[in-house]
Design a protein around this motif. Sequence first.
Motif, PDB file in Angstrom:
ATOM      1  N   UNK A 257       0.833  -1.202   0.000  1.00  0.00           N
ATOM      2  CA  UNK A 257       0.000   0.000   0.000  1.00  0.00           C
ATOM      3  C   UNK A 257       0.874   1.260   0.000  1.00  0.00           C
ATOM      4  N   UNK A 258       1.968   1.228   0.746  1.00  0.00           N
ATOM      5  CA  UNK A 258       2.833   2.418   0.816  1.00  0.00           C
ATOM      6  C   UNK A 258       3.450   2.723  -0.544  1.00  0.00           C
ATOM      7  N   UNK A 259       3.840   1.694  -1.266  1.00  0.00           N
ATOM      8  CA  UNK A 259       4.407   1.913  -2.606  1.00  0.00           C
ATOM      9  C   UNK A 259       3.334   2.487  -3.539  1.00  0.00           C
ATOM     10  N   UNK A 260       2.154   1.908  -3.475  1.00  0.00           N
ATOM     11  CA  UNK A 260       1.026   2.408  -4.264  1.00  0.00           C
ATOM     12  C   UNK A 260       0.789   3.892  -3.950  1.00  0.00           C
ATOM     13  N   UNK A 261       0.837   4.229  -2.667  1.00  0.00           N
ATOM     14  CA  UNK A 261       0.600   5.604  -2.213  1.00  0.00           C
ATOM     15  C   UNK A 261       1.670   6.559  -2.759  1.00  0.00           C
ATOM     16  N   UNK A 262       2.904   6.135  -2.636  1.00  0.00           N
ATOM     17  CA  UNK A 262       4.000   6.998  -3.081  1.00  0.00           C
ATOM     18  C   UNK A 262       3.936   7.192  -4.597  1.00  0.00           C
ATOM     19  N   UNK A 263       3.600   6.115  -5.297  1.00  0.00           N
ATOM     20  CA  UNK A 263       3.466   6.221  -6.759  1.00  0.00           C
ATOM     21  C   UNK A 263       2.395   7.244  -7.112  1.00  0.00           C
ATOM     22  N   UNK A 264       1.313   7.267  -6.327  1.00  0.00           N
ATOM     23  CA  UNK A 264       0.230   8.213  -6.625  1.00  0.00           C
ATOM     24  C   UNK A 264       0.721   9.656  -6.487  1.00  0.00           C
ATOM     25  N   UNK A 265       1.598   9.908  -5.531  1.00  0.00           N
ATOM     26  CA  UNK A 265       2.126  11.273  -5.364  1.00  0.00           C
ATOM     27  C   UNK A 265       3.067  11.643  -6.502  1.00  0.00           C
ATOM     28  N   UNK A 266       3.897  10.693  -6.915  1.00  0.00           N
ATOM     29  CA  UNK A 266       4.801  10.970  -8.034  1.00  0.00           C
ATOM     30  C   UNK A 266       4.007  11.303  -9.289  1.00  0.00           C
ATOM     31  N   UNK A 267       2.952  10.525  -9.525  1.00  0.00           N
ATOM     32  CA  UNK A 267       2.141  10.765 -10.720  1.00  0.00           C
ATOM     33  C   UNK A 267       1.380  12.080 -10.608  1.00  0.00           C
ATOM     34  N   UNK A 268       0.941  12.387  -9.387  1.00  0.00           N
ATOM     35  CA  UNK A 268       0.235  13.657  -9.191  1.00  0.00           C
ATOM     36  C   UNK A 268       1.178  14.845  -9.421  1.00  0.00           C
ATOM     37  N   UNK A 269       2.391  14.737  -8.895  1.00  0.00           N
ATOM     38  CA  UNK A 269       3.358  15.823  -9.084  1.00  0.00           C
ATOM     39  C   UNK A 269       3.660  15.996 -10.571  1.00  0.00           C
TER      40      UNK A 269
END
Lengths: 620, 620
Positions: A257-269
């Motif tokens: 879940x943490x990796x999924x979460x971090x990926x979402x921030x990278x994509x959002x940025x």
Amino acid sequence: MWPDRHDAIATVCLSGTLEDKLAAAAGAGFAGIELFEPDLLNSVLPPSEVRRRCAGLGLSIDLYQPFRDLDSTDPERFTANLRRAEHKFAVMEALGADTLLVCSSVAQDAVADDDRLAEQLHALAERAGARGLRIAYEALAWGRHVHTYQRSWRVVARAGHPALGLCLDSFHILSRGSDPAGIAAIPGEKLFFLQLADAPHLSMDVLQWSRHHRLFPGQGSFDLPAFLRPVLAAGYRGPLSLEVFNDVFRQADPAGTAVDARRSLLALAEATAAGGAGTDPVAVPAPELGGYAFVELTAGSSAAATLADTLSALGFAHTGRHRSKPVDRWEQGAARILVNARGGEPSIGAIGVESEDPPTSALRAERLLAPILPRHHGPAEADLSAIAAPDGTSLFLCRTNAPEAGGWTGDFVPTGMAAATGIGVTGVDHVGLTQPFDHFDEAALFYRAVLGLRPGEPGEFAAPYGLIRGRAVNDERRRTRIALTVSLLRRGDWAPRVTDPQYVALRTDDVVTAARAARAAGAALLAIPDNYYADLEARLGLPAELLERLRAAGVLYDTDGDGAYLQVCTELLGGRLFLQLVQRVGDYDGYGWPDAPVRMAAHRRHRIALAGAEVAQPLA
Amino acid sequence: MWPDRHDAIATVCLSGTLEDKLAAAAGAGFAGIELFEPDLLNSVLPPSEVRRRCAGLGLSIDLYQPFRDLDSTDPERFTANLRRAEHKFAVMEALGADTLLVCSSVAQDAVADDDRLAEQLHALAERAGARGLRIAYEALAWGRHVHTYQRSWRVVARAGHPALGLCLDSFHILSRGSDPAGIAAIPGEKLFFLQLADAPHLSMDVLQWSRHHRLFPGQGSFDLPAFLRPVLAAGYRGPLSLEVFNDVFRQADPAGTAVDARRSLLALAEATAAGGAGTDPVAVPAPELGGYAFVELTAGSSAAATLADTLSALGFAHTGRHRSKPVDRWEQGAARILVNARGGEPSIGAIGVESEDPPTSALRAERLLAPILPRHHGPAEADLSAIAAPDGTSLFLCRTNAPEAGGWTGDFVPTGMAAATGIGVTGVDHVGLTQPFDHFDEAALFYRAVLGLRPGEPGEFAAPYGLIRGRAVNDERRRTRIALTVSLLRRGDWAPRVTDPQYVALRTDDVVTAARAARAAGAALLAIPDNYYADLEARLGLPAELLERLRAAGVLYDTDGDGAYLQVCTELLGGRLFLQLVQRVGDYDGYGWPDAPVRMAAHRRHRIALAGAEVAQPLA
């Protein structure tokens, strides 16, 4: 985003004990956390030890949360609330956390008057400031009196205390349909904290929506880049922090879940920067995908023989054999299927996607935290980049017949047979992959962020063994399509394997003719009930001759406003794997989901018949 | 209810293929079904064969459903819809089903004008009547123009065709808050069909509420007896038919769901008759329950030794040994715990409940379809009635020390030790049982219907490994309490056993003193984090001395408006079993659920410490 962007995650997003959560957040590369109070209360670690451990993991504690129902029309209760806050300040000092989240009150005694509310917040901020701490005040969407950022800002501005600022939460703002544009006018130094969450559009009580159905940015329906831009325009440079309450994430392995979460921030940025705000942390646009290089089916040796027979009956030619592995190549039109006899239960083991630039695709995948698979190849064999999808499927990044990177056909020794027109299969239309329960929303974001595919709208259908949710991803030109499905609830002991199938859909221009030819060649195609065709006649009034051709060939027929989707399926080829012949008529853009229940029942019937039983047995 | 009551169930309530559903409905004693169209379309059985099979199982096909969007402002489309209906009429003739459900239209082209709508329904009824069929018209709660029974009745009355009547559905009526009293004024012969469903109160889109969250009568929040009485008063004597769309039931073993469903109708008929309408099919009121005769813990022999040590440290005396089985009896105050060393993983194997009349309790259980357990007893041993709860726990119906039925203490040879005051345990407060995912709503109805216990309001809390839902049942005098919990989503591979515990809560008048004594005697009590007590101080401002006593004894402290609940727990005693010492202060009526997450985290920590690991591992 700015160069020293600080990615954070609230511990409430993750499952497990505090120790589990900290390890997962650090493992995914987060720089900070919001510490959710129950996670501390459940822990034996004293606050000072939590601080030490976070520091050791490279995590700052950016926010302590939440403090509820501070303000009160009852002076005695307000005094008690200040006393309660002092206790929390002491905890924060030991934690080394300098910002406390204070939510707008939902209590009966919440203060309605802005002046009085500002006065009480000022009193709290004065106490916090004396200790070098800050108060971030947040309007809950369901706050009794304060439920918009406009009002929380009015009160904070009125209080006018340097230790008092705002916390903005995208869910609370977007769920109410507020326009975030006004945020740009708030002085950046008064924006103390930013919480980011996405969500699907749901028509339900906003509190329940918030507590159960939040998603990471890019997984839901909110426009997070449009939310983030005015926040950055205001001058906010604090943490980008995820605060996602989600029933599934709460029970899933926190490392994933943490990796999924971090990926979402990278994509959002990345998406936000694309609008001109900040710098792009990914900085590697997704190369265009051009369809399927191959689909690799894995199976034990006897099931592999069944697969070979089926492919042969479906008109495929056996065109090659791998130089060093028990893998055969089958081709028809542009469709290439590999059969790997070193597998266990028949399944889709790997997908080769055509990239116009495989090394760049691989670099992007790595930047977006996709697990990079180790490479095993013999001398003179291709050095293909591969990544693991959330369900474990290997994704190879190919450029078929390229001499430099991404070529792979040279690994096969030609049998001398050439790909023929066979029964008219022209290529792979899509691949259907049932997702593990805990990874469905993650998968849609994965394919979107890592490979640049576009998720469609989620759908839902009632299958014989429970509800199924579906969501497809595809490239703009519809050459690479993946249909993702998941059981809405984790399946019980009762449900059979037909509820979690994997399949390869093979494109034809005339599925009826193709099916007839396949059946004549001995392919085990799925029998469809006459009742289905009687209903088709009632619903659509198709010409009698067409209806009879569909019936005779066992073709399922779905229509939408733009066209039709005709499919015929093989029986399950061991385990949960089957093949599908499809024909798209007009601009039909779906995957025949309305017909999936008929297909599942038919697969189930076949299994039961094989077992010689009349009625299903659990786990059969 | 009237003597020849006809219980029916819609096939959509059940999981599986049509064959599975018919077998399950017949097995539970239903007399009829509503055939949900997709179940027929998915089936290879021709309609005539479905008819034959139903007849063989003693099932009539009472309704074919649904027919959607009949009426249309577009004459051409209406003509096409009539053509579509003729196809369905032909199917119904083959099925031997005489009533078709027609839902009020949700389509854009739905007819708003009552006269025109009545005219179109009349045209359909004319065609149906010509074949000896009937149309039951139903107002969907989300129908475009027709969404109340008052309006559907107005239209049906206006149409004035003998083959046209109403279908009433409790969900569509009660979900909108309509008063069902007016139904009594509708002529009974115009009420063609009755669909019954319960639901929890939810604040969400009514269509989603209906499609996912319906429950069987008695499992939700609707007052079904108050709904049914005016229907009976109107003279309705058709089938009582369940139509429940529920995500969990859709994926659960249909045999169990069908029994649950039938039980709900029996209990509804009983409750309705209690209001003076009809006759009571159960006709055996539940005898009053008087608390716990015993709780039997099962374990393998080494775990049984651990249990014995723990009971001893908790002040229990070993008072007896079973004549023929490896079962020891332990007592303290009125609490009796049996330890059966013939079990596997430690668990609660059986509960003895005190009934004022065990044979009558057993008769009622049988009438309400509770599985009656086979009796195994030696010569001169008590012949106790026992039933199986939905989670498999055996429930013995006892009357301790009764010479006639329900006595059981004579089966034990006294050891010579007497029950002492020990550490001050006075009895069993309650038993906590985590339910299997598929059986939570069923369990609440089971205990209510079979044993006459009252379900409380459902609650929900966020545990470290996912959300937990809870619901307790108790007798009016609170002598028999059972706390039922379930993971809101089926747990993933990640979650450990601490999320599905079983426990026995032992009542004391002074839990701090009891805990101190138990710890001194070597009981392995659970360590509670200091952080918990720091928060308790901040929240409640308890006197310092009390707080210190709670902390030193590891007591968890919850308050509600009426009192407080103090609990101290043992470590897990192997598997998922633990014991709890509790003290109720004032009129606290709950189960300390707000503190369950702290307890679960502590149990988890202890397990991890035993395994020598720092961070949790999956499946540890």
